[in-house]
Design a protein around this motif. Structure first.
Motif, PDB file in Angstrom:
ATOM      1  N   HIS A  86       0.818  -1.045  -0.025  1.00 50.60           N
ATOM      2  CA  HIS A  86      -0.054  -0.085   0.024  1.00 50.60           C
ATOM      3  C   HIS A  86       1.017   1.266  -0.135  1.00 50.60           C
ATOM      4  O   HIS A  86       2.038   1.247   0.280  1.00 50.60           O
ATOM      5  CB  HIS A  86      -0.906   0.181   1.102  1.00 50.60           C
ATOM      6  CG  HIS A  86      -0.251   0.286   2.638  1.00 50.60           C
ATOM      7  ND1 HIS A  86      -0.955   1.259   3.389  1.00 50.60           N
ATOM      8  CD2 HIS A  86       0.804  -0.185   3.096  1.00 50.60           C
ATOM      9  CE1 HIS A  86      -0.266   1.287   4.450  1.00 50.60           C
ATOM     10  NE2 HIS A  86       1.010   0.627   4.276  1.00 50.60           N
ATOM     11  N   LYS A 119      -1.144  -8.880  -2.242  1.00 50.61           N
ATOM     12  CA  LYS A 119      -2.016  -8.416  -3.103  1.00 50.61           C
ATOM     13  C   LYS A 119      -2.120  -6.729  -2.923  1.00 50.61           C
ATOM     14  O   LYS A 119      -1.335  -6.145  -2.124  1.00 50.61           O
ATOM     15  CB  LYS A 119      -3.468  -8.931  -2.945  1.00 50.61           C
ATOM     16  CG  LYS A 119      -3.918  -8.319  -1.509  1.00 50.61           C
ATOM     17  CD  LYS A 119      -5.350  -8.796  -1.116  1.00 50.61           C
ATOM     18  CE  LYS A 119      -5.753  -8.501   0.140  1.00 50.61           C
ATOM     19  NZ  LYS A 119      -5.805  -6.978   0.785  1.00 50.61           N
ATOM     20  N   HIS A 121      -4.219  -2.912  -4.832  1.00 46.36           N
ATOM     21  CA  HIS A 121      -5.129  -2.357  -5.829  1.00 46.36           C
ATOM     22  C   HIS A 121      -4.583  -1.171  -6.372  1.00 46.36           C
ATOM     23  O   HIS A 121      -3.911  -0.508  -5.738  1.00 46.36           O
ATOM     24  CB  HIS A 121      -6.180  -1.846  -4.848  1.00 46.36           C
ATOM     25  CG  HIS A 121      -7.572  -1.255  -5.659  1.00 46.36           C
ATOM     26  ND1 HIS A 121      -7.589   0.031  -5.537  1.00 46.36           N
ATOM     27  CD2 HIS A 121      -8.325  -1.942  -6.528  1.00 46.36           C
ATOM     28  CE1 HIS A 121      -8.570   0.234  -6.663  1.00 46.36           C
ATOM     29  NE2 HIS A 121      -8.989  -0.799  -7.227  1.00 46.36           N
ATOM     30  N   THR A 122      -4.813  -1.117  -7.855  1.00 46.18           N
ATOM     31  CA  THR A 122      -3.995   0.127  -8.462  1.00 46.18           C
ATOM     32  C   THR A 122      -4.728   0.575  -9.502  1.00 46.18           C
ATOM     33  O   THR A 122      -5.479  -0.250 -10.250  1.00 46.18           O
ATOM     34  CB  THR A 122      -2.662  -0.336  -8.740  1.00 46.18           C
ATOM     35  OG1 THR A 122      -1.828   0.763  -9.287  1.00 46.18           O
ATOM     36  CG2 THR A 122      -2.600  -1.575  -9.601  1.00 46.18           C
ATOM     37  N   THR A 138     -12.184  -8.913 -10.849  1.00 50.16           N
ATOM     38  CA  THR A 138     -13.253  -8.993  -9.833  1.00 50.16           C
ATOM     39  C   THR A 138     -14.369  -8.646 -10.422  1.00 50.16           C
ATOM     40  O   THR A 138     -14.653  -8.121 -11.449  1.00 50.16           O
ATOM     41  CB  THR A 138     -12.800  -7.899  -8.848  1.00 50.16           C
ATOM     42  OG1 THR A 138     -12.851  -6.592  -9.277  1.00 50.16           O
ATOM     43  CG2 THR A 138     -11.392  -8.054  -8.197  1.00 50.16           C
ATOM     44  N   LEU A 276      -7.513  -5.438  -8.875  1.00 44.83           N
ATOM     45  CA  LEU A 276      -6.691  -6.312  -7.999  1.00 44.83           C
ATOM     46  C   LEU A 276      -5.613  -6.909  -8.777  1.00 44.83           C
ATOM     47  O   LEU A 276      -5.702  -7.549  -9.713  1.00 44.83           O
ATOM     48  CB  LEU A 276      -7.559  -6.874  -7.486  1.00 44.83           C
ATOM     49  CG  LEU A 276      -7.198  -8.086  -6.623  1.00 44.83           C
ATOM     50  CD1 LEU A 276      -6.657  -7.495  -5.078  1.00 44.83           C
ATOM     51  CD2 LEU A 276      -8.133  -9.334  -6.089  1.00 44.83           C
ATOM     52  N   GLU A 295      -9.860  -2.662   0.100  1.00 46.09           N
ATOM     53  CA  GLU A 295      -8.661  -2.400  -0.577  1.00 46.09           C
ATOM     54  C   GLU A 295      -7.672  -1.317   0.112  1.00 46.09           C
ATOM     55  O   GLU A 295      -8.084  -0.785   0.808  1.00 46.09           O
ATOM     56  CB  GLU A 295      -9.095  -1.892  -1.862  1.00 46.09           C
ATOM     57  CG  GLU A 295      -9.840  -2.946  -2.805  1.00 46.09           C
ATOM     58  CD  GLU A 295     -10.516  -2.273  -3.955  1.00 46.09           C
ATOM     59  OE1 GLU A 295     -10.695  -1.252  -3.878  1.00 46.09           O
ATOM     60  OE2 GLU A 295     -10.893  -3.049  -4.895  1.00 46.09           O
TER      61      GLU A 295
END
Ligand code: COA
Length: 296
Positions: A86, A119, A121-122, A138, A276, A295
């Motif tokens: 993150h 994992k 999120h971007t 997703t 994701l 996320e």
């Protein structure tokens, strides 16, 4: 100019001046992040308690950052702790010179010794693909039409009323994960930090006293998006749909609603919501969703 590397120690090892420098960078890369983090801290969830930071600094000024969370989840019917990458950011003057690449390398070496799966999120998968991350599709979910129940709901104001903050924290602690396929199982630090960053804390959490439940709602594409159902026992589908105000506008679930309804239609998540990415063996084959509140 040589850059100084920090990394692999818990966030709580660093002092307030060090974190001020990191938040200076993060505020530049993600406006609003320092304010959201301060709000989450006021609710009892300090940023530094949950992250392992990796930074590069130039004469004491942080110029690049990658953080790693240990995210407890429910995944494919089992409890799992997944490394969550993150707050990846580099100050403008240093971009495209390999700093994020270097920090991701450091962070992932550290992750590989501790976690089977990572994992993130971007909106920029290009940054992560060279490090072994791949996009996993997703879904949002639509449940079959049915008359929603009449429910009494009340908007929680956790930033204004201590009793509402207590109620939210306590139901997050006592909750059943909202899906068995893929859901957060954190006791509140991730969800409330993300809600503080996104503004959902003041407008998203609805208490349904009759069912000892909170339904978190957002908006997407002109309809309601169910962001979470926080309860020890999931309430019936009609109650959730009643809370979402389903009669006159579309309602989608941001996660698999199989605990409330086993006949939901899966719809691909819109590309503007970002993607994701996972690294390692992702266990799920069937459609699943991940709430924007889970996320990072
Ligand atoms: C995205 C960001 C972290 C990249 O940091 P950086 O230190 O410039 O990245 P690097 O120089 O290590 O880049 C490594 C590779 O990532 C890719 N990349 C970097 N920035 C990119 C961008 N803006 N768009 C697409 N790909 C990019 C490139 O493949 C790059 O290799 P190349 O320079 O040889 O082409 C930085 O631009 C940033 O802080 N942006 C604002 C915050 C943000 O969006 N963070 C990502 C949130 S998921």
């Amino acid at each position: 100019m040589a850059l100084t590397l920090h990394g692999g120690r818990p966030g709580t090892d660093y002092d307030a001046a060090w974190w001020r420098s990191v938040f200076g960078l993060l505020g530049e890369c993600f406006p609003g992040l320092p304010g959201g983090a301060a709000t989450a801290e006021a609710l009892g969830f300090p940023w530094a308690d949950q992250t392992t930071p990796f930074t590069l600094s130039e004469q004491g000024r942080t110029v690049a950052h990658v953080g790693v969370l240990a995210h407890p989840m429910r995944l494919d019917g089992r409890a799992a702790v997944v490394a969550g990458v993150h707050a990846v950011g580099t100050t403008e003057a240093w971009r495209r010179r390999g700093l994020a690449r270097r920090l991701l390398g450091e962070a992932l070496d550290w992750v590989d010794e501790r976690f089977a799966l990572a994992k993130l999120h971007t909106d920029l998968p290009e940054v992560y693909a060279p490090h072994g991350f791949r996009v996993v599709p997703t879904h949002r979910f639509r449940t079959p039409p049915q008359p929603p129940a009449q429910v009494q709901k009340r908007l929680l104001q956790p930033l204004r009323h201590a009793a509402d903050a207590d109620l939210l924290r306590s139901l997050l602690r006592l909750r059943t994960p909202a899906s068995n396929r893929c859901a957060t199982a954190d006791p509140g630090w991730l969800e409330l930090t993300v809600a503080a960053l996104s503004g959902a804390l003041s407008s998203g959490f609805w208490h349904i006293e009759s069912h000892n439940a909170i339904v978190a709602l957002g908006e997407e594409a002109g309809g309601a998006l169910i962001l979470d159902v926080i309860a020890p026992e999931p309430p019936p589908l009609a109650v959730v749909m009643g809370a979402a105000g389903a009669a006159d506008r579309p309602v989608l679930w941001s996660f698999s609603p199989e605990l409330s309804c086993d006949r939901a239609e899966a719809i691909p998540t819109p590309p503007e919501a970002g993607v994701l990415m996972v690294r390692g063996d992702w266990p799920l084959g069937e459609p699943f969703g991940i709430s924007p509140l889970w996320e990072h």
